[in-house]
Write a protein that holds these residues in place. Structure first.
Motif, PDB file in Angstrom:
ATOM      1  N   ALA A 199       0.826  -1.207   0.000  1.00  0.00           N
ATOM      2  CA  ALA A 199       0.000   0.000   0.000  1.00  0.00           C
ATOM      3  C   ALA A 199       0.862   1.261   0.000  1.00  0.00           C
ATOM      4  CB  ALA A 199      -0.920  -0.001   1.212  1.00  0.00           C
ATOM      5  N   TYR A 200       0.365   2.283  -0.650  1.00  0.00           N
ATOM      6  CA  TYR A 200       1.019   3.588  -0.629  1.00  0.00           C
ATOM      7  C   TYR A 200       0.632   4.341   0.638  1.00  0.00           C
ATOM      8  CZ  TYR A 200       2.643   8.136  -2.255  1.00  0.00           C
ATOM      9  OH  TYR A 200       3.303   9.338  -2.368  1.00  0.00           O
ATOM     10  N   LEU A 201      -0.629   4.163   1.050  1.00  0.00           N
ATOM     11  CA  LEU A 201      -1.167   4.853   2.220  1.00  0.00           C
ATOM     12  C   LEU A 201      -2.248   3.989   2.848  1.00  0.00           C
ATOM     13  CD1 LEU A 201      -1.623   7.492   3.947  1.00  0.00           C
ATOM     14  CD2 LEU A 201      -3.325   8.130   2.233  1.00  0.00           C
ATOM     15  N   PHE A 202      -2.309   3.961   4.183  1.00  0.00           N
ATOM     16  CA  PHE A 202      -3.392   3.271   4.879  1.00  0.00           C
ATOM     17  C   PHE A 202      -4.308   4.308   5.508  1.00  0.00           C
ATOM     18  CE2 PHE A 202      -5.364   1.028   8.479  1.00  0.00           C
ATOM     19  CZ  PHE A 202      -5.991   0.020   7.762  1.00  0.00           C
ATOM     20  N   VAL A 203      -5.605   4.161   5.272  1.00  0.00           N
ATOM     21  CA  VAL A 203      -6.610   5.124   5.737  1.00  0.00           C
ATOM     22  C   VAL A 203      -7.511   4.434   6.758  1.00  0.00           C
ATOM     23  CG1 VAL A 203      -8.424   6.725   5.027  1.00  0.00           C
ATOM     24  CG2 VAL A 203      -6.568   6.154   3.431  1.00  0.00           C
ATOM     25  N   TYR A 204      -7.611   5.035   7.957  1.00  0.00           N
ATOM     26  CA  TYR A 204      -8.397   4.397   9.015  1.00  0.00           C
ATOM     27  C   TYR A 204      -9.260   5.442   9.719  1.00  0.00           C
ATOM     28  CZ  TYR A 204      -9.307   0.425  12.083  1.00  0.00           C
ATOM     29  OH  TYR A 204      -9.907  -0.631  12.745  1.00  0.00           O
ATOM     30  N   PRO A 205     -10.478   5.675   9.204  1.00  0.00           N
ATOM     31  CA  PRO A 205     -11.345   6.714   9.766  1.00  0.00           C
ATOM     32  C   PRO A 205     -12.270   6.212  10.864  1.00  0.00           C
ATOM     33  CG  PRO A 205     -12.272   5.919   7.712  1.00  0.00           C
ATOM     34  CD  PRO A 205     -11.004   5.125   7.947  1.00  0.00           C
ATOM     35  N   SER A 206     -11.913   5.156  11.538  1.00  0.00           N
ATOM     36  CA  SER A 206     -12.785   4.464  12.492  1.00  0.00           C
ATOM     37  C   SER A 206     -13.323   5.388  13.583  1.00  0.00           C
ATOM     38  CB  SER A 206     -12.018   3.310  13.148  1.00  0.00           C
ATOM     39  OG  SER A 206     -12.843   2.616  14.051  1.00  0.00           O
ATOM     40  N   LEU A 207     -14.571   5.140  13.966  1.00  0.00           N
ATOM     41  CA  LEU A 207     -15.231   5.919  15.006  1.00  0.00           C
ATOM     42  C   LEU A 207     -15.161   5.255  16.372  1.00  0.00           C
ATOM     43  CD1 LEU A 207     -18.454   6.952  13.032  1.00  0.00           C
ATOM     44  CD2 LEU A 207     -16.316   8.232  13.278  1.00  0.00           C
ATOM     45  N   ASN A 208     -14.815   3.971  16.409  1.00  0.00           N
ATOM     46  CA  ASN A 208     -14.798   3.276  17.697  1.00  0.00           C
ATOM     47  C   ASN A 208     -13.875   2.071  17.642  1.00  0.00           C
ATOM     48  OD1 ASN A 208     -15.494   2.643  20.352  1.00  0.00           O
ATOM     49  ND2 ASN A 208     -17.199   1.360  19.724  1.00  0.00           N
ATOM     50  N   GLU A 209     -12.892   2.052  18.527  1.00  0.00           N
ATOM     51  CA  GLU A 209     -11.939   0.945  18.599  1.00  0.00           C
ATOM     52  C   GLU A 209     -11.633   0.644  20.059  1.00  0.00           C
ATOM     53  OE1 GLU A 209     -10.571  -0.823  16.065  1.00  0.00           O
ATOM     54  OE2 GLU A 209     -11.736   0.347  14.615  1.00  0.00           O
ATOM     55  N   GLY A 210     -11.564  -0.638  20.372  1.00  0.00           N
ATOM     56  CA  GLY A 210     -11.093  -1.028  21.693  1.00  0.00           C
ATOM     57  C   GLY A 210      -9.582  -1.055  21.746  1.00  0.00           C
ATOM     58  N   PHE A 211      -8.956  -1.447  20.616  1.00  0.00           N
ATOM     59  CA  PHE A 211      -7.493  -1.431  20.497  1.00  0.00           C
ATOM     60  C   PHE A 211      -7.100  -0.828  19.156  1.00  0.00           C
ATOM     61  CE2 PHE A 211      -3.368  -3.324  19.410  1.00  0.00           C
ATOM     62  CZ  PHE A 211      -2.623  -2.884  20.488  1.00  0.00           C
ATOM     63  N   GLY A 212      -7.355  -1.529  18.048  1.00  0.00           N
ATOM     64  CA  GLY A 212      -7.049  -0.978  16.735  1.00  0.00           C
ATOM     65  C   GLY A 212      -5.842  -1.621  16.088  1.00  0.00           C
ATOM     66  N   TYR A 213      -6.036  -2.855  15.602  1.00  0.00           N
ATOM     67  CA  TYR A 213      -4.936  -3.577  14.951  1.00  0.00           C
ATOM     68  C   TYR A 213      -4.511  -3.022  13.582  1.00  0.00           C
ATOM     69  CZ  TYR A 213      -4.361  -7.694  17.997  1.00  0.00           C
ATOM     70  OH  TYR A 213      -4.050  -8.543  19.026  1.00  0.00           O
ATOM     71  N   PRO A 214      -5.446  -2.718  12.675  1.00  0.00           N
ATOM     72  CA  PRO A 214      -5.053  -2.444  11.283  1.00  0.00           C
ATOM     73  C   PRO A 214      -3.972  -1.383  11.103  1.00  0.00           C
ATOM     74  CG  PRO A 214      -7.403  -2.848  11.380  1.00  0.00           C
ATOM     75  CD  PRO A 214      -6.924  -2.780  12.808  1.00  0.00           C
ATOM     76  N   PRO A 215      -4.026  -0.222  11.764  1.00  0.00           N
ATOM     77  CA  PRO A 215      -2.943   0.739  11.539  1.00  0.00           C
ATOM     78  C   PRO A 215      -1.568   0.198  11.923  1.00  0.00           C
ATOM     79  CG  PRO A 215      -4.800   1.803  12.601  1.00  0.00           C
ATOM     80  CD  PRO A 215      -5.075   0.328  12.637  1.00  0.00           C
ATOM     81  N   ILE A 216      -1.504  -0.548  13.028  1.00  0.00           N
ATOM     82  CA  ILE A 216      -0.231  -1.125  13.453  1.00  0.00           C
ATOM     83  C   ILE A 216       0.270  -2.134  12.427  1.00  0.00           C
ATOM     84  CG2 ILE A 216       0.859  -2.574  15.212  1.00  0.00           C
ATOM     85  CD1 ILE A 216       0.407   0.298  16.102  1.00  0.00           C
ATOM     86  N   GLU A 217      -0.643  -2.922  11.862  1.00  0.00           N
ATOM     87  CA  GLU A 217      -0.246  -3.909  10.864  1.00  0.00           C
ATOM     88  C   GLU A 217       0.276  -3.236   9.604  1.00  0.00           C
ATOM     89  OE1 GLU A 217      -3.883  -6.085  10.700  1.00  0.00           O
ATOM     90  OE2 GLU A 217      -3.295  -7.475  12.301  1.00  0.00           O
ATOM     91  N   ALA A 218      -0.295  -2.091   9.241  1.00  0.00           N
ATOM     92  CA  ALA A 218       0.210  -1.350   8.080  1.00  0.00           C
ATOM     93  C   ALA A 218       1.544  -0.678   8.395  1.00  0.00           C
ATOM     94  CB  ALA A 218      -0.820  -0.309   7.653  1.00  0.00           C
ATOM     95  N   MET A 219       1.667  -0.116   9.596  1.00  0.00           N
ATOM     96  CA  MET A 219       2.890   0.595   9.969  1.00  0.00           C
ATOM     97  C   MET A 219       4.102  -0.328  10.022  1.00  0.00           C
ATOM     98  SD  MET A 219       1.910   3.570  12.723  1.00  0.00           S
ATOM     99  CE  MET A 219       0.683   2.748  13.719  1.00  0.00           C
TER     100      MET A 219
END
Length: 217
Positions: free
Chosen positions: A120-140
């Protein structure tokens, strides 16, 4: 009681004031990254990636509209596309003016998702509610720059490693997407992404040992 973030801990305390905070322990969710990373390549086909397109709380519609507006206005290079997993796109098609710039592969298996993260060139995560939030960490993990909502646990987990936006404001999401197209800003947040991933991964490793000790003690 055990929970996965300080955000979740204090959410419980705010809803249940009779609870004692000493009764709630925080252990970050275990690391889900594979032991071997895939090779990162972004120079052939650039795409913005979003996930969980079928879940309203992930707020992907606003991110899709923001991207679509930028395409309509001619403010993104022609080669830049947007991929949204977890949906075939039926829930978004009436909002899109440039369908040729989008791909909706539906649900994908772990190997495919890992490949999408890695390229990916960029990961976009506009989430309104997360208990932890895996996807951004997996992209980073791959040095992929991330733009994200700061709501719920996201600021805690992503720290200074991402570029934040107001998830209710389409114009601000557009702003951040344009910002990340600048090479110097892109490099800055690519480097920050790797540092933040490594920081969280170290905490996850410590907390996995910690929760085991806590349970069996």
């Amino acid at each position: 009681m055990i929970t996965v973030s300080e955000h979740s801990r204090f959410a419980l305390l705010s809803f249940f004031p009779e609870m004692s905070d000493e009764r709630i322990r925080v252990f970050y969710s275990p690391n889900t990254s594979r032991s071997k990373k895939m090779e990162r390549k972004v120079n052939v086909y650039r795409y913005f990636l979003a996930v969980s397109g079928n879940r309203w709380e992930k707020n992907n519609l606003r991110a899709i509209i923001a991207f679509d507006c930028l395409v309509s206005d001619g403010r993104l290079p022609e080669d830049v596309k947007m991929i949204v997993t977890g949906t075939k796109g039926d829930n978004f098609k009436y909002h899109i003016q440039n369908p040729g710039h989008f791909k909706f592969p539906g649900y994908v298996d772990d190997d495919v998702l890992e490949r999408l993260y890695s390229k990916a060139y960029l990961f976009v995560y506009p989430s309104l509610n997360e208990g932890f939030g895996y996807p951004p960490i997996e992209a980073m993990r791959y040095g992929v720059p991330v733009i994200a909502s700061p709501l719920s646990s996201m600021a805690e987990v992503c720290g200074g490693g991402v570029l934040y936006f107001n998830p209710f404001c389409i114009e601000e999401i557009m702003n951040r997407k344009l910002m990340i197209m600048k090479p110097d800003i892109y490099r800055e947040y690519s480097e920050k992404a790797i540092k933040q991933h490594n920081f969280i991964m170290e905490r996850q490793i410590r907390d996995l040992d910690g929760i085991i000790d806590y349970i069996i003690a």
